[in-house]
Design an enzyme around this catalytic site. Structure first.
Site, short mmCIF file in Angstrom:
data_model
loop_
_atom_site.label_atom_id
_atom_site.label_comp_id
_atom_site.label_asym_id
_atom_site.label_seq_id
_atom_site.Cartn_x
_atom_site.Cartn_y
_atom_site.Cartn_z
N ARG A 188 -1.83 -6.34 -8.34
CA ARG A 188 -0.73 -7.28 -8.15
C ARG A 188 -0.78 -8.42 -9.15
NH1 ARG A 188 -2.55 -7.91 -2.05
NH2 ARG A 188 -4.44 -7.44 -3.20
N SER B 78 -2.50 -7.89 2.88
CA SER B 78 -2.94 -7.74 4.27
C SER B 78 -3.40 -9.07 4.84
CB SER B 78 -4.07 -6.72 4.38
OG SER B 78 -3.64 -5.44 4.03
N HIS C 70 0.84 -1.21 0.00
CA HIS C 70 0.00 0.00 0.00
C HIS C 70 0.88 1.26 0.00
CE1 HIS C 70 -2.99 -2.63 2.44
NE2 HIS C 70 -3.54 -2.47 1.26
N LYS D 247 -17.05 -7.11 6.64
CA LYS D 247 -15.71 -7.57 7.01
C LYS D 247 -15.45 -7.22 8.46
CE LYS D 247 -13.08 -7.04 2.69
NZ LYS D 247 -11.99 -6.25 2.08
P1 ADP Z 1 -9.63 -3.90 -0.11
O1 ADP Z 1 -10.29 -4.43 1.12
O2 ADP Z 1 -10.41 -2.83 -0.82
O3 ADP Z 1 -9.09 -4.95 -1.07
P2 ADP Z 1 -6.92 -3.45 0.71
O4 ADP Z 1 -6.55 -2.65 1.90
O5 ADP Z 1 -6.66 -4.92 0.77
O6 ADP Z 1 -8.41 -3.11 0.47
O7 ADP Z 1 -6.22 -2.88 -0.59
C1 ADP Z 1 -6.40 -1.56 -1.02
C2 ADP Z 1 -5.76 -1.38 -2.39
O8 ADP Z 1 -4.37 -1.64 -2.31
C3 ADP Z 1 -6.29 -2.34 -3.47
O9 ADP Z 1 -6.31 -1.65 -4.70
C4 ADP Z 1 -5.25 -3.42 -3.51
O10 ADP Z 1 -5.22 -4.06 -4.78
C5 ADP Z 1 -4.00 -2.60 -3.28
N1 ADP Z 1 -2.90 -3.40 -2.75
C6 ADP Z 1 -2.89 -4.19 -1.67
N2 ADP Z 1 -1.70 -4.78 -1.49
C7 ADP Z 1 -0.92 -4.35 -2.51
C8 ADP Z 1 0.44 -4.62 -2.92
N3 ADP Z 1 1.22 -5.47 -2.24
N4 ADP Z 1 0.90 -4.00 -4.02
C9 ADP Z 1 0.10 -3.17 -4.72
N5 ADP Z 1 -1.17 -2.88 -4.40
C10 ADP Z 1 -1.68 -3.46 -3.32
#
Ligand code: ADP
Length: 156
Positions: free
Chosen positions: A91, A129, A18, A42
C-alpha cells in the site's frame, strides 16, 4: 510445474484490500493458498475459526483458491506445500520497507522462493485490518471496508 503461491496474513479481519489482491492474483498462479498465520505474539481480535470461515465463504466459488492455517515460519509452510511464491500486497512506502526486510531474509533462508508484490488499487490503499478493528471496537460501521457478507455482531 504448478505455480503455487502462499498469501500469508493475519486477516484480522479480512478486508476488501486483501480480497482485491487475491482476486487479481488468480490469473497469475495455478493455485493460491490464502494462509492464516498463527502468530503467538499477536493476540487477534477475531478467533482463528472465524477468520477461516470468512475466507472460506468469500472464495467458495474459486476453484484455484484454498484457505489454510499454519504456525511457524512462512517459508517452512511454503516448502511443505511446494509453493515457490509468496504473494504480498503493497500500500505504502512503509509497507515496502517492512516487506523488503522480510522478503530478502526469506530469500536468504529459502533461495528458491520468490516474493511477488501487487500494488494495492488506489481505493483500497488506506484500508487496513488494524483501522477496521478500531472502527469495530468503537461501534462504527466497517461494512464498506470488508467483503460482502461479513458481519461482526456475533463474532466478538
Ligand atoms: P500481516 O499480519 O502479515 O501484515 P495482514 O493480514 O495485515 O497480515 O496482511 C496480509 C497482506 O495483505 C500483506 O501483504 C499486506 O500488505 C496486504 N494488505 C493488507 N491490506 C491491504 C490493502 N488494503 N491493499 C493491499 N494489500 C493489503
Amino acid at each position: 510445474m504448478q505455480r503455487v503461491a502462499v498469501f500469508p496474513g493475519s486477516f484480522d479481519p479480512v478486508t476488501r484490500g486483501h480480497e482485491s489482491i487475491i482476486r487479481r492474483a488468480v490469473p497469475l498462479f495455478d493455485h493460491i493458498i490464502v494462509s492464516i498465520g498463527e502468530n503467538g505474539e499477536k493476540k487477534p481480535l477475531f478467533s482463528l475459526e472465524c477468520r477461516l470461515r470468512w475466507l472460506e465463504m468469500i472464495f467458495k466459488h474459486e476453484a484455484r483458491i484454498e484457505i489454510a492455517t499454519y504456525t511457524g515460519l512462512t517459508i517452512d509452510f511454503c516448502r511443505s506445500r511446494n509453493a515457490a511464491f509468496i504473494l504480498r500486497g503493497l500500500r505504502t512506502s512503509a509497507d515496502f520497507e517492512f516487506e523488503r526486510g522480510i522478503g530478502q531474509m526469506n530469500k536468504m533462508m529459502y533461495p528458491e522462493i520468490e516474493t511477488v508484490f501487487l500494488l494495492s488499487t488506489p481505493e483500497y490503499a488506506a484500508v487496513s485490518s488494524s483501522i477496521v478493528r478500531d472502527v469495530i471496537r468503537h461501534g462504527g460501521d466497517a461494512a464498506q471496508f470488508v467483503p460482502e457478507g461479513i458481519g461482526f455482531n456475533d463474532e466478538l
